[in-house]
Structures are given as structure tokens and as C-alpha cells.
Design a protein around this motif. Sequence first.
Motif, PDB file in Angstrom:
ATOM      1  N   VAL A  94      31.759  40.489  39.072  1.00 41.49           N
ATOM      2  CA  VAL A  94      30.491  41.379  39.154  1.00 41.49           C
ATOM      3  C   VAL A  94      30.847  42.764  39.034  1.00 41.49           C
ATOM      4  CG1 VAL A  94      28.654  41.758  40.999  1.00 41.49           C
ATOM      5  CG2 VAL A  94      29.749  39.404  40.842  1.00 41.49           C
ATOM      6  N   ASP A  95      29.867  43.492  38.290  1.00 36.38           N
ATOM      7  CA  ASP A  95      30.452  44.966  38.031  1.00 36.38           C
ATOM      8  C   ASP A  95      30.154  45.926  39.245  1.00 36.38           C
ATOM      9  OD1 ASP A  95      31.235  44.905  35.383  1.00 36.38           O
ATOM     10  OD2 ASP A  95      29.060  44.756  34.827  1.00 36.38           O
ATOM     11  N   GLY A  96      31.067  46.473  39.516  1.00 35.83           N
ATOM     12  CA  GLY A  96      30.778  47.554  40.773  1.00 35.83           C
ATOM     13  C   GLY A  96      31.204  46.816  42.116  1.00 35.83           C
ATOM     14  N   ALA A  97      31.684  45.594  42.056  1.00 36.25           N
ATOM     15  CA  ALA A  97      32.128  44.962  43.064  1.00 36.25           C
ATOM     16  C   ALA A  97      33.659  45.405  43.645  1.00 36.25           C
ATOM     17  CB  ALA A  97      32.246  43.459  43.194  1.00 36.25           C
ATOM     18  N   LYS A  98      33.704  45.825  45.042  1.00 35.16           N
ATOM     19  CA  LYS A  98      34.951  46.117  45.579  1.00 35.16           C
ATOM     20  C   LYS A  98      36.058  45.052  45.284  1.00 35.16           C
ATOM     21  CE  LYS A  98      33.145  49.155  48.983  1.00 35.16           C
ATOM     22  NZ  LYS A  98      33.053  49.381  50.631  1.00 35.16           N
TER      23      LYS A  98
ATOM     24  N   ASP B 240      41.132  49.738  37.192  1.00 31.00           N
ATOM     25  CA  ASP B 240      40.156  49.482  36.163  1.00 31.00           C
ATOM     26  C   ASP B 240      39.630  47.995  36.571  1.00 31.00           C
ATOM     27  OD1 ASP B 240      38.938  48.896  33.741  1.00 31.00           O
ATOM     28  OD2 ASP B 240      40.391  49.114  32.553  1.00 31.00           O
ATOM     29  N   PRO B 241      38.446  47.708  36.992  1.00 29.13           N
ATOM     30  CA  PRO B 241      38.100  46.424  37.267  1.00 29.13           C
ATOM     31  C   PRO B 241      38.183  45.467  36.258  1.00 29.13           C
ATOM     32  CG  PRO B 241      36.924  47.917  38.712  1.00 29.13           C
ATOM     33  CD  PRO B 241      37.596  48.564  37.504  1.00 29.13           C
TER      34      PRO B 241
ATOM     35  N   THR C 289      44.788  44.950  44.574  1.00 29.65           N
ATOM     36  CA  THR C 289      45.763  45.719  44.215  1.00 29.65           C
ATOM     37  C   THR C 289      46.713  44.916  43.066  1.00 29.65           C
ATOM     38  OG1 THR C 289      47.338  44.462  45.678  1.00 29.65           O
ATOM     39  CG2 THR C 289      46.296  46.418  46.619  1.00 29.65           C
ATOM     40  N   MET C 290      46.224  43.892  42.448  1.00 28.59           N
ATOM     41  CA  MET C 290      46.922  43.394  41.110  1.00 28.59           C
ATOM     42  C   MET C 290      45.765  43.010  40.272  1.00 28.59           C
ATOM     43  SD  MET C 290      48.766  40.419  43.324  1.00 28.59           S
ATOM     44  CE  MET C 290      47.367  39.796  44.396  1.00 28.59           C
TER      45      MET C 290
END
Length: 518
Positions: free
Chosen positions: A56-60, A202-203, A334-335
Motif C-alpha cells: 500500500v503506497d504511503g503505508a508506514k 524506499d518503500p 528496517t529490512m
Amino acid sequence: MAGDQLTVLNALDVAKTQLYHFTAIVIAGMGFFTDAYDLFCISLVTKLLGRIYYHVDGAKKPGTLPPNVSAAVNGVALCGTLAGQLFFGWLGDKLGRKKVYGITLILMVISSIASGLSFGKSAKGVISTLCFFRFWLGFGIGGDYPLSATIMSEYANKKTRGAFTAAVFAMQGFGILAGGIVALIVSSAFDHQFKAPPYSVDPVGSTAPEADYVWRIVLMVGALPAALTYYWRMRMPETARYTALVAKNAKQAAADMSKVLQVELEAEEDKVAKLSQRDSNSFGLFSREFLKRHGLHLFGTTSTWFLLDIAFYSQNLFQKDIFSAIGWIPPAATMNAIHEVYKIARAQTLIALCSTVPGYWFTVAFIDYMGRFAIQMMGFFFMTVFMFALAIPYHHWTLKPNRIGFVIMYSLTFFFANFGPNATTFVVPAEIFPARLRSTCHGISAAAGKAGAIVGAFGFLYAAQSKDPTKRDAGYPAGIGVKNSLIMLGVVNFVGMICTLCVPESKGRSLEELSRNS
């Protein structure tokens, strides 16, 4: 009654341990190696599937499988296994163990490969195809349970029957270990070759396009061990107990076992005819006679397997969630996607190496000395103790200095599951029922176990969710949390101890004596 025993069966009961015993363990055991690999490797790649197909774009946080999709991916193979255990268990008594044995392997090979080739234009298409093939993979795996157990118990001698049957089941431990090792190798190679930044940096770039190959390769490798043992399975002769007592072919039974045991055995056709005419050798599964003789035993084998698998499968399939909860696996953000697979596989491989595999082989070593009943009771007792020891001071274990202690305690519950009821629930149903109903009753007991696994897999997925929305997986309702879930599993194990009282001891007695007198 000992005089009624056919010479060919008595020869098997008193035979010295020979090469054919070990050959049978390897042939039947490789099926179980494959079963465990295929059933548990999915838990290594479910987080990767979420990242690839549900971003999902923008998800944390990285994408995760929605609740219904995760339940389907994790549980559909178990549903197939349950159906396969009932169907092939029944078929094994109707057509013979050997005839059905090859069908289950072919099904496993085709479905493993097809699972890895699950393609579709949308996420829904890919996951639906994957679930379809994993159902049929489970169906083939299901057939392996009653057939492998029955074949091994009918081939073994009285003295070491428990150890040989448990050794077949112990190959599961190596299958779980192999799944972790394959995932480690594949993810490490891809992570090295296709560098990607962590999700927090970079999601979109954190999931390399090549990551889609990782889960496919891991699933498809499961076809190899099954394919390699097909030829040897087809060369195994039918068990003498089926040929003589069910198919009523004394000549064939004597000929087959003469080759296997390398001794000359006579065909006792008159004795077989006499045995088959007795009323005590003709009652059916749904008869009053069966209920009177074996009703309580069938309740004992089904209930203990059901209760064990609730605990065992919820632990196994959701190790990654528990490791994340205590911080043993770093936060997903973090991965990158492939490195997360590596971390999950590393944790699962360590648990398998240090507790799962040794537990199985402790059972193999001690089952014919301690007996089935004592090992099962002891296993349930310690699983209960360790579950409560983890659950009651749960907050203590989540603190950073105590995390290693948590993993050790968690490993010990696995150790005593395998040096305990996970092995004995497989062994006992293959020993205590009559030959013509043995495969069916083992299939029913194993299917009850898979019903427990489904309860564990689906139930724990929802139950373990935190009440705190920030700690909950996306899309899930509030659960009772990991702490309360572990308390529930402790109670389940305690009830397993009580139900064990219905299971008879079968150590050191011939299968015919057990099915007559038990």
C-alpha cells in the motif's frame, strides 16, 4: 491364541533388524520429509507474499496478507491434508497399502511444482491459484500419514516397531530443517545479487522485482525428494499382513516375505481360510463390536492428536509472529523484502536444529524402553509447564535482556512436543487396530489431528493479535494477545494429558495380539 499366528507374521515379529527395515524407513520417511517441508515452508514466505502483492503506497509498514488471505494460504494445505487422510486411509484398506502409495507421491510432486508456478494478472489470481494447488498438495500429503505408518508397523518386528515407526515420523524434523535451509540459501543468494534498500528508506524499491522468484523456488524444491523416492516405493512388496489377513492370499504373502526376510516360508492357506471365517475377524468400523473393542481407543487416539496439533501447528506456523513480538526478528520496516525472508528462515532453522530434530530422535531412542504411554504423558506435561512458564510472566520475556530465555523456553515446548505426543500419536494408531481397519483408523486419528491444526492455524492467527491497534497486523480485529493465547495452549496441553488415559500401551506386543485383546 499364539498358535493362531501365521508363520509369515510370526517371522516378521521376531525378525532381527535387517537392511530391509532401514530401506523401509528411508522410503516411507522421505515421504514425511517432503510432507513437513511442503506444509511448513509456506510460513517462511507469507510475509514476502504480503510485501509483493499487498503493498500500500504511503503505508508506514510493508504490505501484509489480509486476514482472510493469510488464513487461506496457511490453512488450505491443512484442509487438503485432512481430506487426504480420510480418503487414502480408507483406500489403503480397500486396495492395499502399496497400490495407493505411489498415487500420493505423484500428487505431491505435481502440486509442489504447480504451487511455484502460480501465475495471475492480479494478486487475487496468484493467491487463488496458489491456494488451489496447495489444497491438492495437502491431499497427497494426507495419504502419506496412514499409509506410511501402517506399512512401517506391518513390516517391523515386535521389539523395535515403535522406534522404526517413530523414525519414519522423525523425518518430519529434517523436512522442517530443510525448508529453513533452502529458504536461507535462496534468500541469501538473491539478497546478495539484487541489492535493495530497507522499507523505511524506499518503500517501493525495498521489494526487488526478483523477490517474486524467491517464494516460487522455495515451494518448488519440495517436489525433489518425493520424485526421487517414487521408484523405490513402487518396488516395495505389499505388506504380508494386508496380503494374508485382508486380501486372504497366503501364497503371495509367503512369497513376498521369503524374498524380504531371505528365509523360506510356507503358505498356510488353510489357516488363513479358518481365520477369515471367524466372526471376530469380520466386524466393520460402524459395528457395535468395534465400538465395544476399540471405541475408547479410537476416542483416545483422535482426541490426543486433535489437542496436540492445536498447540503444535499454531506454534510452528506462527513462529515468525512470536519472534517479531519479542524482537528476535527486527521490525519489518528496517529490512528489505528478501532480507526479511532470510531473518525468518534463520530463526526457524535454529529452533528446528536445537529442539525440533533432537526431540524426534529422543523418541526413536526411548519409545521401546519407556513405552508409548509414558512418553506421551510426559510430553503433554512438560508442554503444559513450559507454556504456562512463558505465558504467565509474558511481559518479563519481552524485555530485551530476557529474549534469549524466551527462545530457550519456547524451544523446550517444541522439544517435548516431539519427544512426546507429536511422535506417539502417529505410532499408536498404526498398532492397536485390526489389519483390515488399520489404515482407516489411522487416517481418522490423523484427520482429527489436522482438524486441530486448522483450529490452531486459523484460531491463533486471530487470537494472537494485540489489543493495541499500533501492534496489530493490518486488517485484523483485536485478539486476546500472545500472552492469553499461550495460556489457552497450556490448557489445551493439560486436557491432552487427561485424554492420554484412554490410549493403551502397545510396547512389545504383536499387532495381532493387540488388535484382538486391546
